[in-house]
Scaffold this motif. Structure first.
Motif, PDB file in Angstrom:
ATOM      1  N   LEU A  13      69.371 -79.408  -0.608  1.00 34.16           N
ATOM      2  CA  LEU A  13      68.067 -79.836  -1.113  1.00 34.16           C
ATOM      3  C   LEU A  13      67.678 -79.058  -2.357  1.00 34.16           C
ATOM      4  O   LEU A  13      68.089 -77.913  -2.545  1.00 34.16           O
ATOM      5  CB  LEU A  13      66.997 -79.637  -0.033  1.00 34.16           C
ATOM      6  N   LYS A  14      66.857 -79.667  -3.176  1.00 31.42           N
ATOM      7  CA  LYS A  14      66.246 -79.002  -4.323  1.00 31.42           C
ATOM      8  C   LYS A  14      64.833 -78.580  -3.948  1.00 31.42           C
ATOM      9  O   LYS A  14      64.232 -79.108  -3.008  1.00 31.42           O
ATOM     10  CB  LYS A  14      66.221 -79.934  -5.535  1.00 31.42           C
ATOM     11  N   ARG A  15      64.313 -77.638  -4.701  1.00 30.10           N
ATOM     12  CA  ARG A  15      62.962 -77.152  -4.394  1.00 30.10           C
ATOM     13  C   ARG A  15      61.945 -78.291  -4.430  1.00 30.10           C
ATOM     14  O   ARG A  15      61.061 -78.377  -3.571  1.00 30.10           O
ATOM     15  CB  ARG A  15      62.572 -76.064  -5.396  1.00 30.10           C
ATOM     16  N   ALA A  16      62.100 -79.194  -5.387  1.00 34.24           N
ATOM     17  CA  ALA A  16      61.163 -80.310  -5.499  1.00 34.24           C
ATOM     18  C   ALA A  16      61.248 -81.239  -4.298  1.00 34.24           C
ATOM     19  O   ALA A  16      60.264 -81.909  -3.957  1.00 34.24           O
ATOM     20  CB  ALA A  16      61.425 -81.084  -6.795  1.00 34.24           C
ATOM     21  N   ASP A  17      62.415 -81.295  -3.636  1.00 32.32           N
ATOM     22  CA  ASP A  17      62.567 -82.167  -2.474  1.00 32.32           C
ATOM     23  C   ASP A  17      61.637 -81.754  -1.339  1.00 32.32           C
ATOM     24  O   ASP A  17      61.230 -82.600  -0.534  1.00 32.32           O
ATOM     25  CB  ASP A  17      64.013 -82.145  -1.973  1.00 32.32           C
ATOM     26  N   LEU A  18      61.314 -80.465  -1.257  1.00 31.27           N
ATOM     27  CA  LEU A  18      60.484 -79.978  -0.163  1.00 31.27           C
ATOM     28  C   LEU A  18      59.042 -80.450  -0.277  1.00 31.27           C
ATOM     29  O   LEU A  18      58.266 -80.298   0.679  1.00 31.27           O
ATOM     30  CB  LEU A  18      60.537 -78.442  -0.110  1.00 31.27           C
ATOM     31  N   ARG A  19      58.681 -81.012  -1.409  1.00 31.44           N
ATOM     32  CA  ARG A  19      57.333 -81.567  -1.567  1.00 31.44           C
ATOM     33  C   ARG A  19      57.291 -83.066  -1.276  1.00 31.44           C
ATOM     34  O   ARG A  19      56.223 -83.677  -1.329  1.00 31.44           O
ATOM     35  CB  ARG A  19      56.815 -81.302  -2.986  1.00 31.44           C
ATOM     36  N   LYS A  20      58.436 -83.659  -0.966  1.00 26.57           N
ATOM     37  CA  LYS A  20      58.492 -85.084  -0.687  1.00 26.57           C
ATOM     38  C   LYS A  20      58.095 -85.366   0.757  1.00 26.57           C
ATOM     39  O   LYS A  20      58.115 -84.471   1.606  1.00 26.57           O
ATOM     40  CB  LYS A  20      59.898 -85.625  -0.969  1.00 26.57           C
ATOM     41  N   ARG A  21      57.764 -86.607   1.024  1.00 31.35           N
ATOM     42  CA  ARG A  21      57.365 -87.011   2.368  1.00 31.35           C
ATOM     43  C   ARG A  21      57.964 -88.377   2.685  1.00 31.35           C
ATOM     44  O   ARG A  21      58.393 -89.108   1.801  1.00 31.35           O
ATOM     45  CB  ARG A  21      55.824 -87.083   2.478  1.00 31.35           C
ATOM     46  N   GLY A  22      57.987 -88.720   3.970  1.00 32.56           N
ATOM     47  CA  GLY A  22      58.402 -90.043   4.385  1.00 32.56           C
ATOM     48  C   GLY A  22      59.814 -90.404   3.971  1.00 32.56           C
ATOM     49  O   GLY A  22      60.739 -89.593   4.062  1.00 32.56           O
ATOM     50  N   ASP A  23      59.983 -91.646   3.500  1.00 33.99           N
ATOM     51  CA  ASP A  23      61.311 -92.133   3.128  1.00 33.99           C
ATOM     52  C   ASP A  23      61.912 -91.332   1.982  1.00 33.99           C
ATOM     53  O   ASP A  23      63.138 -91.166   1.922  1.00 33.99           O
ATOM     54  CB  ASP A  23      61.247 -93.610   2.739  1.00 33.99           C
ATOM     55  N   ASP A  24      61.079 -90.841   1.072  1.00 33.92           N
ATOM     56  CA  ASP A  24      61.608 -90.038  -0.042  1.00 33.92           C
ATOM     57  C   ASP A  24      62.261 -88.760   0.475  1.00 33.92           C
ATOM     58  O   ASP A  24      63.332 -88.357  -0.005  1.00 33.92           O
ATOM     59  CB  ASP A  24      60.495 -89.691  -1.031  1.00 33.92           C
ATOM     60  N   LEU A  25      61.638 -88.128   1.452  1.00 36.83           N
ATOM     61  CA  LEU A  25      62.218 -86.912   2.027  1.00 36.83           C
ATOM     62  C   LEU A  25      63.472 -87.249   2.821  1.00 36.83           C
ATOM     63  O   LEU A  25      64.474 -86.524   2.753  1.00 36.83           O
ATOM     64  CB  LEU A  25      61.197 -86.211   2.921  1.00 36.83           C
ATOM     65  N   ARG A  26      63.451 -88.338   3.575  1.00 39.29           N
ATOM     66  CA  ARG A  26      64.642 -88.731   4.334  1.00 39.29           C
ATOM     67  C   ARG A  26      65.814 -89.002   3.399  1.00 39.29           C
ATOM     68  O   ARG A  26      66.952 -88.604   3.686  1.00 39.29           O
ATOM     69  CB  ARG A  26      64.335 -89.960   5.201  1.00 39.29           C
ATOM     70  N   LEU A  27      65.563 -89.691   2.294  1.00 39.80           N
ATOM     71  CA  LEU A  27      66.630 -89.953   1.333  1.00 39.80           C
ATOM     72  C   LEU A  27      67.201 -88.649   0.787  1.00 39.80           C
ATOM     73  O   LEU A  27      68.427 -88.490   0.694  1.00 39.80           O
ATOM     74  CB  LEU A  27      66.089 -90.820   0.191  1.00 39.80           C
ATOM     75  N   ALA A  28      66.314 -87.710   0.452  1.00 39.30           N
ATOM     76  CA  ALA A  28      66.775 -86.410  -0.059  1.00 39.30           C
ATOM     77  C   ALA A  28      67.592 -85.672   0.994  1.00 39.30           C
ATOM     78  O   ALA A  28      68.607 -85.033   0.677  1.00 39.30           O
ATOM     79  CB  ALA A  28      65.578 -85.567  -0.489  1.00 39.30           C
ATOM     80  N   CYS A  29      67.194 -85.754   2.262  1.00 40.24           N
ATOM     81  CA  CYS A  29      67.929 -85.064   3.327  1.00 40.24           C
ATOM     82  C   CYS A  29      69.300 -85.683   3.548  1.00 40.24           C
ATOM     83  O   CYS A  29      70.287 -84.972   3.772  1.00 40.24           O
ATOM     84  CB  CYS A  29      67.114 -85.088   4.623  1.00 40.24           C
ATOM     85  N   HIS A  30      69.382 -87.018   3.515  1.00 38.94           N
ATOM     86  CA  HIS A  30      70.687 -87.663   3.652  1.00 38.94           C
ATOM     87  C   HIS A  30      71.617 -87.221   2.526  1.00 38.94           C
ATOM     88  O   HIS A  30      72.799 -86.917   2.761  1.00 38.94           O
ATOM     89  CB  HIS A  30      70.522 -89.180   3.628  1.00 38.94           C
ATOM     90  N   ARG A  31      71.117 -87.205   1.301  1.00 36.34           N
ATOM     91  CA  ARG A  31      71.948 -86.770   0.170  1.00 36.34           C
ATOM     92  C   ARG A  31      72.346 -85.301   0.311  1.00 36.34           C
ATOM     93  O   ARG A  31      73.477 -84.918  -0.008  1.00 36.34           O
ATOM     94  CB  ARG A  31      71.192 -87.003  -1.131  1.00 36.34           C
ATOM     95  N   ALA A  32      71.409 -84.487   0.771  1.00 32.26           N
ATOM     96  CA  ALA A  32      71.702 -83.069   0.964  1.00 32.26           C
ATOM     97  C   ALA A  32      72.811 -82.872   1.986  1.00 32.26           C
ATOM     98  O   ALA A  32      73.708 -82.041   1.802  1.00 32.26           O
ATOM     99  CB  ALA A  32      70.438 -82.328   1.398  1.00 32.26           C
ATOM    100  N   VAL A  33      72.763 -83.634   3.060  1.00 33.41           N
ATOM    101  CA  VAL A  33      73.782 -83.521   4.103  1.00 33.41           C
ATOM    102  C   VAL A  33      75.159 -83.896   3.565  1.00 33.41           C
ATOM    103  O   VAL A  33      76.150 -83.209   3.825  1.00 33.41           O
ATOM    104  CB  VAL A  33      73.404 -84.397   5.315  1.00 33.41           C
TER     105      VAL A  33
END
Length: 300
Positions: free
Chosen positions: A195-215
């Protein structure tokens, strides 16, 4: 001339590689990225049950990377070498500092099987009942809502909603939720490094998308690391019979399970411990990690 490989070497070479279609995927939609992250996690599961992989050592190395990422999120400059020094050179009565505490938290989180009590010991700033609430929240939804990564992202979002500046507990608990959803006994740090620092400010589907990419990104690195550690620990095990020091077997076990070891921590007299480390370096079985002449640390 012998050309055949030993059974030990053959087993190491069998650590499976990530399929190229996962590593090269450029999916953009949430559904496509979720499919790729699921495939990556399935592959990692195969690696995590491979007996040639030193699982405790792999978790320790991933914990170091996760701690380094979290320290960077907080705007601090400490890197992996500084974190190792903060913990392994800590004297009785000394405090590890903020960066060292972050590393201690991640090390504690991967050391024991996932449970509320184990997580509370790793995160003394979080009460056990609250940890249970965060994790139970995703467990109650598990039967009907989403993938393991989706559940982990919900825990991450919930913790940050309740404690907006608690990135380290949030990421540790999200990885714990992921491990629980996948049926893993131990937490495997994956989200923080992807994850990027900016990802931690995301919510909902945006955060889920960032987590899938991070994984996806983190699993690729974890599989490569697992294969490398499997080769290195196989060599360390192979040279162990050449060691004459008493309790050398106990010392070898420390190198096989810990990211870094100070000679003073080995179950040997000081001079014998330093000789053993030098001998293992000469045999190519371990590395000196600091580049210093004093206060050295060694690891596979």
């Amino acid at each position: 001339m012998r050309t055949g490989r030993s059974p030990q070497q053959s087993n190491v070479d069998m650590v499976p590689r990530m399929p190229s279609w996962v590593t090269r995927a450029r999916a953009e939609t949430l559904e496509d990225v979720a499919f790729s992250s699921g495939a990556a996690l399935n592959h990692l599961h195969v690696v995590l049950v491979d007996p040639s992989v030193p699982h405790a050592l792999l978790r320790e190395r991933l914990a170091l990377s996760a701690a380094e990422a979290c320290v960077a999120f907080s705007g601090r400059s400490e890197r992996a070498a500084d974190l190792r020094d903060a913990i392994h050179l800590l004297r009785p009565g000394d405090l590890p500092g903020p960066a060292g505490e972050t590393y201690q938290g991640w090390r504690g989180a991967v050391e024991r099987p996932v449970s509320v009590s184990a997580l509370q010991r790793a995160l003394p700033g979080c009460a056990a009942p609250q940890i249970a609430v965060w994790l139970d929240r995703q467990n109650m939804r598990a039967a009907t809502q989403g993938s393991p990564v989706g559940r982990a992202s919900r825990v991450l979002e919930a913790v940050l909603a309740d404690m907006p500046r608690a990135e380290v507990p949030a990421l540790i608990l999200a990885d714990a939720a992921l491990a629980q959803a996948l049926g893993w006994d131990h937490l495997v740090p994956l989200l923080a490094t992807g994850l990027k620092r900016a990802d931690l400010r995301k919510r909902g589907d945006d955060l889920r998308l960032a987590c899938h990419r991070a994984v996806i990104a983190s699993v690729i690195d974890a599989v490569r690391l697992a294969a490398d550690l499997a080769r290195r620990t196989a060599h360390l095990t192979a040279v162990a019979p050449q060691l004459r020091a008493s309790r050398a077997r106990d010392a070898i076990e420390m190198f096989l399970t810990q990211d870094a070891v100070a000679p003073a921590a080995l179950p040997l007299p000081d001079r014998a411990a330093r000789r053993l480390c030098d001998r293992l370096v000469d045999l190519g079985a371990i590395r000196e990690l600091t580049g210093r002449d004093t206060f050295r640390l060694y690891g596979v």
